[in-house]
Scaffold this motif. Structure first.
Motif, PDB file in Angstrom:
ATOM      1  N   ALA A 254       0.818  -1.208   0.000  1.00  0.00           N
ATOM      2  CA  ALA A 254       0.000   0.000   0.000  1.00  0.00           C
ATOM      3  C   ALA A 254       0.854   1.261   0.000  1.00  0.00           C
ATOM      4  N   THR A 255       1.951   1.259   0.757  1.00  0.00           N
ATOM      5  CA  THR A 255       2.795   2.449   0.809  1.00  0.00           C
ATOM      6  C   THR A 255       3.517   2.680  -0.514  1.00  0.00           C
ATOM      7  N   ILE A 256       3.816   1.596  -1.231  1.00  0.00           N
ATOM      8  CA  ILE A 256       4.410   1.744  -2.558  1.00  0.00           C
ATOM      9  C   ILE A 256       3.373   2.288  -3.539  1.00  0.00           C
ATOM     10  N   MET A 257       2.181   1.715  -3.514  1.00  0.00           N
ATOM     11  CA  MET A 257       1.148   2.100  -4.467  1.00  0.00           C
ATOM     12  C   MET A 257       0.812   3.587  -4.374  1.00  0.00           C
ATOM     13  N   GLU A 258       0.750   4.118  -3.177  1.00  0.00           N
ATOM     14  CA  GLU A 258       0.357   5.515  -3.017  1.00  0.00           C
ATOM     15  C   GLU A 258       1.395   6.483  -3.580  1.00  0.00           C
ATOM     16  N   ARG A 259       2.590   6.007  -3.874  1.00  0.00           N
ATOM     17  CA  ARG A 259       3.654   6.847  -4.444  1.00  0.00           C
ATOM     18  C   ARG A 259       3.781   6.703  -5.956  1.00  0.00           C
ATOM     19  N   LEU A 260       2.985   5.846  -6.555  1.00  0.00           N
ATOM     20  CA  LEU A 260       3.090   5.577  -7.987  1.00  0.00           C
ATOM     21  C   LEU A 260       2.171   6.477  -8.807  1.00  0.00           C
ATOM     22  N   PRO A 261       2.545   6.778 -10.058  1.00  0.00           N
ATOM     23  CA  PRO A 261       1.676   7.570 -10.925  1.00  0.00           C
ATOM     24  C   PRO A 261       0.293   6.944 -11.115  1.00  0.00           C
ATOM     25  N   PHE A 262       0.230   5.604 -11.124  1.00  0.00           N
ATOM     26  CA  PHE A 262      -1.052   4.919 -11.254  1.00  0.00           C
ATOM     27  C   PHE A 262      -1.563   4.433  -9.904  1.00  0.00           C
TER      28      PHE A 262
END
Length: 257
Positions: A189-197
């Motif tokens: 989740a912490t990775i996803m929130e930093r991604l363009p998508f």
């Protein structure tokens, strides 16, 4: 905010850790038979029967690799996790027409106009700089080459899947699935929130970006046959998982001229 380099390292480390249990997690392992046939059908339809030089991006443990290689193509399977590649190499040891490459899927460093086709599964949503990646993929495809993308919106349940998501959340509280992201799901989740998508990847968002990179003949293909095949062989818990997120398949071409 962390730099792109730091984020890429986080992503690499995350998938490297998951390599140990990746094939035990539903949605990653491709079961032989009906499910494998459903995944392979778009490859048959859009890569053709004539052997092609194919680049598979983010090959992971080599599940999709097996399918496209079995269709008779010459395959380069690329991943930037050494741990994932170690599993894939062991799984496909001794096969010809197949090489594995440790590299970044967004900056492949492969020669221009060198592949007839590119395919990837569940990669695009992880891209840190998607425009850079799409430009690179366009560069390394030969004129007339095709790209085949399997992906989805993993950020939120689709409207019709909210009931399934609620049931799964309750089920996971009662009996956690140790292989479905396991103890590092919070890190996911912490990775996803930093991604363009990070807020969701959809066909409608992706298609214009590929068109801007130079691709044409962009089409959406149905993902339902894959989900239906999965439901034929999985239990109730995984049946619910096939209903939560909106998934799609995209095919596009590099112009011949």
């Amino acid at each position: 905010m962390s730099s792109n380099y730091d984020l890429k390292e986080d992503i690499r480390d995350y998938w490297s850790q998951r390599s140990k249990s990746f094939d035990r997690a539903f949605g990653h392992k491709i079961e032989k038979g009906l499910e494998a046939e459903a995944w392979a059908q778009p490859m048959r339809d859009h890569l053709g029967e004539t052997p092609k030089r194919v680049l598979e991006l983010a090959c992971g443990t080599g599940e999709v690799t097996r399918l496209v290689h079995d269709l008779g193509h010459d395959v380069t399977a690329l991943d930037f996790s050494e741990d994932m590649l170690a599993v894939a190499r062991l799984k496909h040891a001794g096969k010809d027409r197949l090489r594995f490459l440790l590299a970044d899927a967004a900056q492949t460093m492969e020669p221009a106009d060198s592949y007839d086709a590119i395919l990837c599964r569940h990669l695009v949503w992880t891209l840190v700089e998607p425009e850079v990646a799409f430009a690179d993929w366009f560069r390394i495809l030969r004129p007339g080459g095709r790209i085949l993308i399997y992906d989805g919106d993993w950020a939120k349940p689709q409207a019709s899947g909210r009931w399934a998501a609620r049931l799964l959340a309750l089920w996971d509280k009662i009996s956690p699935d140790e292989y479905y992201d396991g103890p590092i799901s919070e890190r996911h989740a912490t990775i996803m929130e930093r991604l363009p998508f990070g807020e969701g990847l959809t066909f409608e968002r992706l298609a214009p970006m590929l068109e801007a990179a130079g691709f044409n003949s962009i089409k959406r293909l149905p993902h339902d046959p894959i989900a239906q095949a999965q439901r034929r062989t999985c239990g109730l818990r995984n049946n619910l998982r096939t209903r939560v997120y909106s998934r799609f398949i995209l095919v596009a071409e590099k112009p011949s001229v």
